[in-house]
Enzyme design. Structure first.
Site, PDB file in Angstrom:
ATOM      1  N   LYS A 171     -26.398  -4.883  -2.637  1.00  0.00           N
ATOM      2  CA  LYS A 171     -25.266  -5.102  -1.718  1.00  0.00           C
ATOM      3  C   LYS A 171     -23.975  -5.037  -2.523  1.00  0.00           C
ATOM      4  CE  LYS A 171     -24.541  -9.334   0.132  1.00  0.00           C
ATOM      5  NZ  LYS A 171     -24.527 -10.386   1.164  1.00  0.00           N
TER       6      LYS A 171
HETATM    7  C1  5RP Z   1     -21.463 -13.977  -0.765  1.00  0.00           C
HETATM    8  C2  5RP Z   1     -22.370 -13.035  -0.091  1.00  0.00           C
HETATM    9  C3  5RP Z   1     -22.169 -12.784   1.343  1.00  0.00           C
HETATM   10  O1  5RP Z   1     -23.429 -12.766   1.964  1.00  0.00           O
HETATM   11  C4  5RP Z   1     -21.514 -11.437   1.487  1.00  0.00           C
HETATM   12  O2  5RP Z   1     -20.262 -11.469   0.904  1.00  0.00           O
HETATM   13  C5  5RP Z   1     -21.467 -10.922   2.938  1.00  0.00           C
HETATM   14  O3  5RP Z   1     -20.588 -11.614   3.667  1.00  0.00           O
HETATM   15  P1  5RP Z   1     -19.156 -11.055   4.078  1.00  0.00           P
HETATM   16  O4  5RP Z   1     -19.422  -9.877   5.000  1.00  0.00           O
HETATM   17  O5  5RP Z   1     -18.523 -12.209   4.779  1.00  0.00           O
HETATM   18  O6  5RP Z   1     -18.443 -10.603   2.833  1.00  0.00           O
HETATM   19  O7  5RP Z   1     -23.243 -12.466  -0.680  1.00  0.00           O
HETATM   20  O8  5RP Z   1     -21.586 -13.841  -2.138  1.00  0.00           O
END
Ligand code: 5RP
Length: 274
Positions: A171
């Site tokens: 991610k």
């Molecule tokens: C925090 C994360 C969150 O899950 C990620 O940032 C996704 O959330 P957003 O769309 O609010 O950024 O991993 O470290």
């Protein structure tokens, strides 16, 4: 790849489209009661509309109905709060716990370029070693410190390192020239949404990320801080799984806002008659 690993991955990435709309609600693990997540009951109506829920074990145990059909990816790292040095993260949740909670995946952050990058990257290696013994997919999250520029060069570096160490999916954040980040990473990438932005902008970002090769989103604030979170999830799904444009998806968001409002008005009216 063995059956267990493939089976779990198919609970996260739709076998029909190879893509996913994950709902991230793990923010409290370092931010405390974030806007939109103060009362986790607000999340209940959203869960059936997501392919996978990204969550910590504490929230899963205390606030989520175990009968949900949506799969779970468990955040297993933590340590520092927003008041501390974020890159001090360690693994906080065991593989045994992830298996007991019937997780379809586990996720942790790495902090490339930050104070403790080596420690977080080595932790990822250890997590992958253990997870693979049980056929458990690992999501690596390329967390970005305040001092880091979120450009394609940096994010490609972070994503590639995550994949080299063995993450099964990654991610990261969307950026200009996102295709360069995708090209350099041999495993699927999903994007985080980041800070709340106008709904149309969040949907445009999703469309651009998918067009550039992302395999989905793991979105939090742009869903649960929206005035119509279910509408945003439906809109994101239309883009991710059906290739809808952001414009088309925005109509879905607006349409389901109207039907949600109509439903509330209908309930209010019938309550007045009682
Ligand atoms: C925090 C994360 C969150 O899950 C990620 O940032 C996704 O959330 P957003 O769309 O609010 O950024 O991993 O470290």
């Amino acid at each position: 790849m063995d059956f267990g690993m493939k089976n779990r991955l198919s609970r996260i990435f739709s076998p029909k489209t190879g893509k996913t709309v994950m709902l991230a609600v793990d923010h409290g693990y370092f931010q405390g009661p974030t806007t939109g997540l103060k009362d986790m009951k607000n999340i209940t109506p959203l869960i059936p509309h997501a392919d996978c829920l990204f969550v910590t074990r504490g929230i899963l145990r205390n606030s989520i109905d175990p009968r949900i059909g949506t799969s779970v990816c468990l955040r297993v790292s933590g340590g520092p709060s927003i008041l501390g040095e974020l890159s001090h993260e360690d693994i906080t949740t065991s593989m045994e716990e992830a298996l007991r909670l019937n997780a379809s995946g586990v996720g942790m952050s790495i902090f490339v370029g930050a104070k403790n990058e080596d420690r977080t990257i080595a932790n990822l290696g250890r997590l992958v070693n253990e997870a693979e013994r049980y056929g458990m997919p690992v999501l690596a999250i390329t967390a970005v410190g305040k001092e880091m520029v979120r450009d394609a060069r940096y994010l490609a570096l972070a994503c590639r390192i995550a994949a080299e160490i063995g993450a099964h999916f990654v991610k990261t954040y969307y950026c200009d020239d996102f295709h360069k980040v995708v090209e350099g990473c041999p495993v699927p990438i999903v994007i985080a949404g980041g800070k709340k932005i106008p709904e149309m902008d969040a949907l445009l970002m999703t469309e651009n990320a998918i067009k550039a090769g992302a395999k989905g989103v793991d979105m939090g604030r742009n869903i649960f801080q929206s005035d119509n979170p279910v509408g945003m999830l439906k809109a994101a799904k239309a883009i991710v799984h059906r290739g809808a444009s952001a414009k088309e998806a925005f109509e879905i968001y607006k349409g389901s806002k109207k039907s949600a409002t109509a439903e509330i008005e209908r309930v209010d009216e019938s309550m007045e008659k009682v």
